[in-house]
Design a protein around this motif. Structure first.
Motif, PDB file in Angstrom:
ATOM      1  N   CYS A 203       9.129  -5.640   7.266  1.00  0.00           N
ATOM      2  CA  CYS A 203       8.073  -6.620   7.157  1.00  0.00           C
ATOM      3  C   CYS A 203       7.263  -6.758   8.382  1.00  0.00           C
ATOM      4  O   CYS A 203       8.044  -6.874   9.570  1.00  0.00           O
ATOM      5  CB  CYS A 203       8.918  -8.189   6.918  1.00  0.00           C
ATOM      6  SG  CYS A 203       7.808  -9.564   6.849  1.00  0.00           S
ATOM      7  N   ALA A 205       5.037  -9.574   8.734  1.00  0.00           N
ATOM      8  CA  ALA A 205       4.353 -10.764   8.949  1.00  0.00           C
ATOM      9  C   ALA A 205       5.061 -11.377  10.292  1.00  0.00           C
ATOM     10  O   ALA A 205       6.112 -11.131  10.808  1.00  0.00           O
ATOM     11  CB  ALA A 205       4.667 -11.426   7.807  1.00  0.00           C
ATOM     12  N   ASN A 211       6.033 -17.905   7.027  1.00  0.00           N
ATOM     13  CA  ASN A 211       6.377 -16.479   6.380  1.00  0.00           C
ATOM     14  C   ASN A 211       7.935 -16.589   5.992  1.00  0.00           C
ATOM     15  O   ASN A 211       8.087 -15.393   5.486  1.00  0.00           O
ATOM     16  CB  ASN A 211       6.229 -15.525   7.430  1.00  0.00           C
ATOM     17  CG  ASN A 211       4.408 -15.289   7.459  1.00  0.00           C
ATOM     18  OD1 ASN A 211       3.732 -15.406   6.691  1.00  0.00           O
ATOM     19  ND2 ASN A 211       4.083 -15.093   8.764  1.00  0.00           N
ATOM     20  N   TYR A 276       8.611  -2.350   1.460  1.00  0.00           N
ATOM     21  CA  TYR A 276       8.085  -3.521   2.121  1.00  0.00           C
ATOM     22  C   TYR A 276       8.100  -5.114   1.568  1.00  0.00           C
ATOM     23  O   TYR A 276       8.059  -4.978   0.087  1.00  0.00           O
ATOM     24  CB  TYR A 276       6.596  -3.261   2.258  1.00  0.00           C
ATOM     25  CG  TYR A 276       5.963  -4.457   3.291  1.00  0.00           C
ATOM     26  CD1 TYR A 276       5.835  -4.253   4.552  1.00  0.00           C
ATOM     27  CD2 TYR A 276       5.345  -5.691   2.715  1.00  0.00           C
ATOM     28  CE1 TYR A 276       5.350  -5.226   5.442  1.00  0.00           C
ATOM     29  CE2 TYR A 276       4.827  -6.684   3.596  1.00  0.00           C
ATOM     30  CZ  TYR A 276       4.994  -6.479   4.806  1.00  0.00           C
ATOM     31  OH  TYR A 276       4.506  -7.565   5.897  1.00  0.00           O
ATOM     32  N   GLN A 278       7.556  -9.281   1.518  1.00  0.00           N
ATOM     33  CA  GLN A 278       6.511 -10.180   2.380  1.00  0.00           C
ATOM     34  C   GLN A 278       7.269 -11.928   1.633  1.00  0.00           C
ATOM     35  O   GLN A 278       7.114 -11.926   0.238  1.00  0.00           O
ATOM     36  CB  GLN A 278       4.941 -10.234   1.848  1.00  0.00           C
ATOM     37  CG  GLN A 278       4.366 -11.220   2.404  1.00  0.00           C
ATOM     38  CD  GLN A 278       3.847 -11.101   3.954  1.00  0.00           C
ATOM     39  OE1 GLN A 278       4.197  -9.771   4.543  1.00  0.00           O
ATOM     40  NE2 GLN A 278       3.106 -11.639   4.680  1.00  0.00           N
ATOM     41  N   SER A 280       6.814 -14.883   2.314  1.00  0.00           N
ATOM     42  CA  SER A 280       5.858 -16.043   2.623  1.00  0.00           C
ATOM     43  C   SER A 280       5.946 -17.262   1.583  1.00  0.00           C
ATOM     44  O   SER A 280       6.154 -16.943   0.673  1.00  0.00           O
ATOM     45  CB  SER A 280       4.466 -15.773   3.043  1.00  0.00           C
ATOM     46  OG  SER A 280       4.452 -14.582   3.907  1.00  0.00           O
ATOM     47  N   PRO A 286      -3.050 -11.595   2.304  1.00  0.00           N
ATOM     48  CA  PRO A 286      -1.881 -11.308   3.352  1.00  0.00           C
ATOM     49  C   PRO A 286      -2.286  -9.783   3.636  1.00  0.00           C
ATOM     50  O   PRO A 286      -2.273  -8.833   3.033  1.00  0.00           O
ATOM     51  CB  PRO A 286      -0.597 -11.217   2.872  1.00  0.00           C
ATOM     52  CG  PRO A 286      -0.738 -11.402   1.289  1.00  0.00           C
ATOM     53  CD  PRO A 286      -2.111 -11.919   1.088  1.00  0.00           C
ATOM     54  N   SER A 288      -0.817  -7.995   5.957  1.00  0.00           N
ATOM     55  CA  SER A 288       0.295  -7.157   6.023  1.00  0.00           C
ATOM     56  C   SER A 288       0.646  -6.542   4.818  1.00  0.00           C
ATOM     57  O   SER A 288       1.298  -5.551   4.761  1.00  0.00           O
ATOM     58  CB  SER A 288       1.599  -7.899   6.540  1.00  0.00           C
ATOM     59  OG  SER A 288       1.762  -9.222   5.574  1.00  0.00           O
ATOM     60  N   VAL A 289       0.437  -7.206   3.660  1.00  0.00           N
ATOM     61  CA  VAL A 289       0.536  -6.420   2.110  1.00  0.00           C
ATOM     62  C   VAL A 289      -0.216  -5.538   1.972  1.00  0.00           C
ATOM     63  O   VAL A 289      -0.040  -4.627   1.237  1.00  0.00           O
ATOM     64  CB  VAL A 289       0.733  -7.715   1.144  1.00  0.00           C
ATOM     65  CG1 VAL A 289       0.521  -7.014  -0.149  1.00  0.00           C
ATOM     66  CG2 VAL A 289       1.952  -8.882   1.511  1.00  0.00           C
ATOM     67  N   ALA A 301       6.824  -9.277  -3.098  1.00  0.00           N
ATOM     68  CA  ALA A 301       6.340 -10.454  -2.284  1.00  0.00           C
ATOM     69  C   ALA A 301       6.346 -11.654  -3.255  1.00  0.00           C
ATOM     70  O   ALA A 301       6.713 -11.818  -4.406  1.00  0.00           O
ATOM     71  CB  ALA A 301       4.868 -10.088  -2.079  1.00  0.00           C
ATOM     72  N   THR A 307      -1.606 -13.779  -3.066  1.00  0.00           N
ATOM     73  CA  THR A 307      -0.688 -12.515  -3.149  1.00  0.00           C
ATOM     74  C   THR A 307      -0.739 -12.131  -4.615  1.00  0.00           C
ATOM     75  O   THR A 307      -0.977 -10.990  -4.719  1.00  0.00           O
ATOM     76  CB  THR A 307       0.545 -12.922  -2.659  1.00  0.00           C
ATOM     77  OG1 THR A 307       0.551 -13.418  -1.376  1.00  0.00           O
ATOM     78  CG2 THR A 307       1.374 -11.641  -2.730  1.00  0.00           C
TER      79      THR A 307
END
Length: 391
Positions: A203, A205, A211, A276, A278, A280, A286, A288-289, A301, A307
């Motif tokens: 991750c 984030a 998060n 990965y 996420q 949050s 996001p 990062s995603v 996620a 998202t």
């Protein structure tokens, strides 16, 4: 209007690039700051003379990136949230640089920008809405009371746009959705050998409350019972870091967690991951995603904010409810056990990023919106031969 401030008339130096100031909270490598940097670097300098200011210069990370690219940067020296001197400094900056477009990101810059930008007569004031249903009542009311001072509002996702329209009563003609974009050349898939070693869940984030890395650590603790050699890679810093390390100790998993801190480039760390995640509890769109998808990673996620507009359930990844470590662990276990499914999600995620979330597309939409606002509010239109000229 602040004494000495004035509005440039459309005919006054109209052919020259239009002064535009992005205003952010600080120069950290957060999601909003990354987008500001990409937009500042991507807007054509023949049309817009871009500068970036931060209320506080807590970090020099993005400031240095901008300065190296020749973008002027300003630290307004805010020392605490009630520091009213920053309003005077912002007013002076707007006047000195003769700013005609003020584009604000995050709550405090937006509130200050609407008030001071309006007082200084900045003709185009744009604010960015990046989250939904996270601010406390006081902030939501302040946002609602001042939104009328904004010329236009840009939402980062359709869900955020719908929330902003309803909560802040923004009419459709003053609201546009521009989704975040990712550098598709920089974030690229790399071949990962599933048999090469212990699986790595990651991750990138920032380590902050919204998060919810707490849920990720609890879920990873469950995953470890099935995959005792699995490792968790956390990239980034934030106010939750020490508490998360203590939680890792309490759960008995700290030896399998790598805290690598803030990194100027997360791409090499994405290349080390097999999955990965996420977790949050709030999100707009996001980054990062998007970066993980562009890197060809399968994604788990939480279904919050925008998202679900990025991660397609059962196609590019798996969506789970927020604050649910059991559901999060189940999704992680499913993809760690099914390499074929994980690889299919990764390929589909990269294809979706290429189709819908390229950085070039984001910049094109931003430039088009700015051009429309300039024509509407300043009466100017740009041509390569002449530059800006009266319509």
């Amino acid at each position: 209007m602040v004494q000495g401030a004035r509005v440039l008339m459309p005919s006054e130096g109209a052919a020259r690039p239009i002064p535009l100031l992005f205003l952010v909270t600080n120069f950290d490598r957060g999601g909003a700051e990354k987008i500001v940097t990409r937009c500042a670097l991507g807007l054509p300098r023949s049309k817009y003379a871009v500068q970036v200011a931060a209320l506080q210069g807590r970090s020099q990370a993005m400031k240095d990136d901008l300065a190296r690219a020749g973008i002027p940067v300003h630290d307004l020296g805010m020392t605490w949230k009630g520091d009213l001197r920053v309003a005077v400094r912002l007013a002076r900056l707007l006047h000195r640089e003769r700013v005609r477009i003020l584009f604000t990101f995050m709550f405090h810059p937006t509130l200050l920008g609407r008030l001071i930008g309006g007082l200084c007569g900045v003709p185009i004031r744009v604010s960015s809405e990046r989250t939904m249903a996270w601010e406390r009542t006081g902030r939501r009311l302040l946002n609602r009371w001042t939104v009328g001072l904004a010329t236009h509002v840009v939402a980062v996702s359709d869900r955020v746009a719908a929330y902003a329209a309803r909560e802040f009563r923004i009419p459709p003609y003053r609201l546009t959705t521009i989704r975040n974009g990712v550098d598709l050349d920089h974030f690229r898939p790399t071949r990962r050998d599933a048999s090469a070693g212990a699986p790595v869940v990651g991750c990138t984030a920032r380590l902050q409350l919204e998060n919810d890395h707490t849920t990720l650590l609890r879920a990873f603790s469950t995953v470890g019972k099935r995959w005792p050699d699995a490792h968790l890679l956390l990239v980034g810093r934030g106010p939750e870091e020490e508490r998360l390390k203590a939680l890792g100790e309490a759960l008995g998993i700290i030896a399998r967690i790598r805290f690598v801190g803030e990194q100027p480039d997360v791409a090499p760390f994405l290349q080390q991951m097999d999955l990965y995640v996420q977790p949050s509890v709030v999100a707009g769109m996001p980054n990062s995603v998007l970066e993980a998808m562009a890197a060809g990673l399968p994604v788990v996620a939480t279904a919050v904010g925008g998202t679900p507009e990025v991660v397609v359930q059962g196609e590019t990844g798996l969506l789970v409810p927020p604050r649910d470590p059991v559901a999060l662990a189940d999704a992680m276990l499913r993809l760690l056990a099914d390499h074929a499914l994980a690889e299919a999600f990764g390929r589909a995620g990269r294809a979706r990023a290429e189709r819908d979330f390229g950085e070039a597309r984001m910049r094109e939409r931003l430039e088009a919106l700015l051009d429309q606002l300039v024509e509407r509010h300043l009466g100017l239109r740009f041509t390569p031969e002449v530059g800006w000229a009266t319509c």
